[in-house]
Design a protein around this motif. Structure first.
Motif, PDB file in Angstrom:
ATOM      1  N   ALA A 423      12.859   4.158 -18.104  1.00 45.93           N
ATOM      2  CA  ALA A 423      11.811   4.894 -17.853  1.00 45.93           C
ATOM      3  C   ALA A 423      10.873   5.001 -19.231  1.00 45.93           C
ATOM      4  N   ASP A 424      11.308   4.722 -20.280  1.00 43.70           N
ATOM      5  CA  ASP A 424      10.406   4.829 -21.575  1.00 43.70           C
ATOM      6  C   ASP A 424       9.844   3.263 -21.985  1.00 43.70           C
ATOM      7  N   TYR A 425      10.143   2.504 -21.047  1.00 46.83           N
ATOM      8  CA  TYR A 425       9.766   1.167 -21.206  1.00 46.83           C
ATOM      9  C   TYR A 425      10.332   0.178 -22.648  1.00 46.83           C
ATOM     10  N   LYS A 426      11.422   1.097 -23.247  1.00 46.41           N
ATOM     11  CA  LYS A 426      11.986   0.461 -24.597  1.00 46.41           C
ATOM     12  C   LYS A 426      13.382  -0.614 -24.287  1.00 46.41           C
ATOM     13  N   ARG A 427      13.789  -0.379 -23.376  1.00 49.30           N
ATOM     14  CA  ARG A 427      15.092  -1.310 -23.128  1.00 49.30           C
ATOM     15  C   ARG A 427      15.168  -1.773 -21.594  1.00 49.30           C
ATOM     16  N   ILE A 428      15.685  -3.113 -21.483  1.00 49.05           N
ATOM     17  CA  ILE A 428      15.820  -3.891 -20.385  1.00 49.05           C
ATOM     18  C   ILE A 428      17.437  -4.109 -20.313  1.00 49.05           C
ATOM     19  N   ALA A 429      17.726  -4.216 -18.906  1.00 44.83           N
ATOM     20  CA  ALA A 429      19.154  -4.520 -18.409  1.00 44.83           C
ATOM     21  C   ALA A 429      18.919  -5.925 -17.459  1.00 44.83           C
ATOM     22  N   PHE A 430      19.787  -7.017 -17.854  1.00 48.71           N
ATOM     23  CA  PHE A 430      19.927  -7.882 -16.846  1.00 48.71           C
ATOM     24  C   PHE A 430      21.172  -7.954 -16.235  1.00 48.71           C
ATOM     25  N   VAL A 431      21.003  -7.725 -14.935  1.00 45.63           N
ATOM     26  CA  VAL A 431      22.226  -7.319 -14.223  1.00 45.63           C
ATOM     27  C   VAL A 431      22.297  -8.356 -13.273  1.00 45.63           C
ATOM     28  N   ARG A 432      23.777  -8.991 -13.139  1.00 46.64           N
ATOM     29  CA  ARG A 432      24.134  -9.730 -12.222  1.00 46.64           C
ATOM     30  C   ARG A 432      24.818  -9.082 -11.010  1.00 46.64           C
ATOM     31  N   LEU A 433      24.252  -9.495  -9.691  1.00 52.42           N
ATOM     32  CA  LEU A 433      24.604  -8.813  -8.517  1.00 52.42           C
ATOM     33  C   LEU A 433      25.351  -9.963  -7.630  1.00 52.42           C
ATOM     34  N   THR A 434      26.562  -9.344  -6.952  1.00 53.85           N
ATOM     35  CA  THR A 434      27.490 -10.139  -6.281  1.00 53.85           C
ATOM     36  C   THR A 434      27.953  -9.470  -5.126  1.00 53.85           C
ATOM     37  N   GLU A 435      27.339  -9.957  -3.850  1.00 56.01           N
ATOM     38  CA  GLU A 435      27.701  -9.440  -2.765  1.00 56.01           C
ATOM     39  C   GLU A 435      28.797 -10.055  -1.920  1.00 56.01           C
ATOM     40  N   ASN A 436      29.403  -9.666  -0.819  1.00 55.84           N
ATOM     41  CA  ASN A 436      30.109 -10.523  -0.016  1.00 55.84           C
ATOM     42  C   ASN A 436      29.185 -11.007   1.162  1.00 55.84           C
ATOM     43  N   GLY A 437      29.804 -12.058   1.848  1.00 54.44           N
ATOM     44  CA  GLY A 437      28.988 -12.710   2.930  1.00 54.44           C
ATOM     45  C   GLY A 437      28.590 -11.566   4.217  1.00 54.44           C
ATOM     46  N   THR A 438      28.997 -10.520   4.243  1.00 56.53           N
ATOM     47  CA  THR A 438      28.909  -9.400   5.290  1.00 56.53           C
ATOM     48  C   THR A 438      27.766  -8.469   4.803  1.00 56.53           C
ATOM     49  N   THR A 439      27.550  -8.570   3.378  1.00 56.05           N
ATOM     50  CA  THR A 439      26.442  -7.566   2.933  1.00 56.05           C
ATOM     51  C   THR A 439      26.929  -6.132   3.044  1.00 56.05           C
ATOM     52  N   SER A 440      28.436  -6.001   3.016  1.00 54.31           N
ATOM     53  CA  SER A 440      28.937  -4.763   2.951  1.00 54.31           C
ATOM     54  C   SER A 440      29.401  -3.958   1.850  1.00 54.31           C
ATOM     55  N   TRP A 441      29.312  -4.897   0.550  1.00 53.58           N
ATOM     56  CA  TRP A 441      29.764  -4.483  -0.917  1.00 53.58           C
ATOM     57  C   TRP A 441      28.934  -5.161  -1.833  1.00 53.58           C
ATOM     58  N   LEU A 442      28.832  -4.667  -2.918  1.00 53.99           N
ATOM     59  CA  LEU A 442      27.999  -5.345  -3.881  1.00 53.99           C
ATOM     60  C   LEU A 442      28.659  -4.907  -5.291  1.00 53.99           C
ATOM     61  N   GLN A 443      28.847  -5.820  -6.036  1.00 48.82           N
ATOM     62  CA  GLN A 443      29.091  -5.692  -7.699  1.00 48.82           C
ATOM     63  C   GLN A 443      28.154  -5.848  -8.389  1.00 48.82           C
ATOM     64  N   ALA A 444      28.195  -5.012  -9.451  1.00 51.32           N
ATOM     65  CA  ALA A 444      26.856  -5.037 -10.183  1.00 51.32           C
ATOM     66  C   ALA A 444      27.601  -5.143 -11.608  1.00 51.32           C
ATOM     67  N   GLN A 445      26.868  -5.929 -12.524  1.00 49.68           N
ATOM     68  CA  GLN A 445      27.270  -6.074 -13.989  1.00 49.68           C
ATOM     69  C   GLN A 445      26.225  -6.213 -14.876  1.00 49.68           C
ATOM     70  N   ILE A 446      25.946  -5.436 -15.799  1.00 51.41           N
ATOM     71  CA  ILE A 446      24.822  -5.709 -16.833  1.00 51.41           C
ATOM     72  C   ILE A 446      25.650  -6.630 -18.016  1.00 51.41           C
ATOM     73  N   VAL A 447      24.874  -7.768 -17.766  1.00 52.93           N
ATOM     74  CA  VAL A 447      25.376  -8.981 -18.831  1.00 52.93           C
ATOM     75  C   VAL A 447      24.581  -9.111 -20.099  1.00 52.93           C
ATOM     76  N   SER A 448      23.180  -8.388 -20.160  1.00 51.60           N
ATOM     77  CA  SER A 448      22.801  -8.667 -21.331  1.00 51.60           C
ATOM     78  C   SER A 448      21.564  -7.447 -21.464  1.00 51.60           C
ATOM     79  N   HIS A 449      21.003  -7.200 -22.625  1.00 53.52           N
ATOM     80  CA  HIS A 449      19.860  -6.420 -22.683  1.00 53.52           C
ATOM     81  C   HIS A 449      18.609  -7.092 -23.173  1.00 53.52           C
TER      82      HIS A 449
END
Length: 449
Positions: A423-449
């Motif tokens: 919120a303070d504009y100071k840091r970013i997060a690059f997040v990888r999103l993986t979902e299944n083919g039925t969009t019923s679950w989502l896995q998220a992981q910060i891979v870098s800043h």
């Protein structure tokens, strides 16, 4: 070749920038996410209720937790000026699952970086000339100046309006070598409005004047690695592009011959222009507001997602009631090359945000789209006929730590990336999103800043 991806945009900040990426299409028609387009009539009609509602629309709830997150600060408010002065990379575009680019202003100069390992590490891509923020602000219109287009893993374009010229920088080898071209514009004081790039041979760029020059629109066909620009006219004998005074418009092509230009006029009308000869000639027709929005005015139209004969785009409508402005998002969809459209009110996108410009949704192609609503990822696999909210015990905590949504970019129907910021504009997060083919679950992981 990486074909353009759409970004559909809500006017909630002062400036807008477009992102591009690849198009993927499914030919199966099973009606299931990950397997086809779902149900539609012969014109690709939306099958849901098209009436306007002040309440949140009913969504698919598979994958939803009983306790919904409740944080009014998500998404965090956005100021483009604050982003530009934050010394962070607030734009990104992935060319593939591994290779992508991010950019932003660092110490007042445009800076570009590249990843080759899904965003785990980044290295600088030197530009052939300095592009200082103080100089670029003048050309920032509906989209930010300069505008960066990622064609594929190695081919990148930087378009910048500098005075009465369009500066085109192009690399075909991931930044090791650059070609610089300065193309004269028909008028000075223009600002970037929309860009559609098809590979290295064809592109279209729309510019618009501001203030007393708001009546001016210039549409160019870019060719030969953006080293040639041909001025186009939507209406015969027009001095400029021929759009109505003050109209806001976006352009997108599905192949070198066929494209759409959608425009919201200053009077609130919606107009669609189409071409089948690379923009040499155009036909136009008005598109009425969908059922439930009679009397509302179109105030913002967002870049279409087009693949072959199928295309869709979003429009922001507004009306004044008791001294207050109300907004609604509507979706327009065609499956016969724009000959006929069906439309509906997208209540599900009323408060949704897909990037820092406030886009209601990001679309990979006319079928698959994603956004964030109620602090959760929401997805469609059928062009907006159905939206499913995906509960994720990994993504939601990340959103609370990084509540500003800078961008969403998917490389397939199950793998994508989100760029978030504190919120303070100071840091970013690059997040990888993986979902299944039925969009019923989502896995998220910060891979870098």
């Amino acid at each position: 070749m990486k074909m353009p991806r759409t970004l559909a945009s809500l006017l909630s900040v002062t400036m807008v920038i477009g992102l591009t990426g690849c198009s993927v299409n499914s030919n199966n028609d099973t009606g299931q996410p990950g397997h086809g387009r779902g149900k539609a009539d012969s014109f690709g009609a939306f099958t849901g209720d098209t009436r306007t509602s002040a309440k949140e629309s009913t969504l698919h709830t598979s994958g939803m937790a009983t306790q919904k997150p409740n944080d009014p600060n998500i998404p965090a408010a956005v100021s483009l000026r604050a982003l530009q002065q934050s010394n962070t990379y607030y734009n990104m575009s992935m060319a593939s699952g591994d290779v992508g680019y991010r950019w932003g202003y660092v110490h007042g100069q445009l800076a570009l970086e590249r990843t080759e390992d899904e965003g785990q590490s980044w290295y600088s891509v030197p530009l052939p000339r300095a592009l200082p923020l103080d100089q670029m602000r003048a050309g920032t219109g509906v989209i930010e100046n300069p505008n960066i287009q990622v064609v594929d893993a190695d081919s990148v374009y930087v378009f910048a309006v500098v005075g009465s010229h369009l500066l085109s920088l192009h690399t075909a080898d991931a930044g090791h070598h650059w070609t610089q071209t300065s193309l004269p514009l028909a008028a000075s004081g223009l600002q970037l409005a929309s860009v559609s790039l098809l590979g290295d041979q064809d592109g279209w760029l729309l510019l618009q004047g501001q203030g007393k020059q708001s009546s001016i629109h210039e549409l160019y066909h870019l060719q030969n690695h953006a080293t040639k620009a041909t001025l186009l006219h939507l209406t015969p004998n027009a001095k400029d592009a021929g759009l109505p005074t003050g109209a806001q418009a976006v352009v997108n092509f599905t192949n070198p011959q066929n494209g759409w230009l959608a425009a919201a006029t200053s009077g609130g009308a919606l107009q669609l222009y189409s071409t089948h000869d690379a923009g040499s000639t155009w036909s136009s027709k008005p598109l009425p507001a969908p059922q439930g929005l009679t009397g509302w005015k179109a105030v913002r139209v967002y870049q279409p997602a087009i693949f072959e004969q199928e295309g869709s785009f979003l429009v922001r409508y507004a009306r004044q009631t008791a001294g207050k402005t109300q907004y609604q998002v509507a979706g327009f969809r065609s499956i016969n090359g724009g000959l006929q459209f069906k439309s509906r009110v997208e209540d599900q996108l009323q408060d949704a945000v897909a990037n820092y410009t406030g886009d209601p949704a990001y679309f990979l192609n006319p079928d698959y789209g994603w956004t964030v609503n109620d602090q959760r990822l929401v997805a469609t696999w059928d062009g907006g006929m159905t939206w499913r909210t995906i509960h994720s015990s990994t993504f939601e905590p990340i959103l609370h730590a990084y509540p500003r949504i800078l961008g969403i970019d998917f490389v397939s129907d199950t793998v994508g990336y989100a760029l978030l910021q504190t919120a303070d504009y100071k840091r970013i997060a690059f997040v990888r999103l993986t979902e299944n083919g039925t969009t019923s679950w989502l896995q998220a992981q910060i891979v870098s800043h």
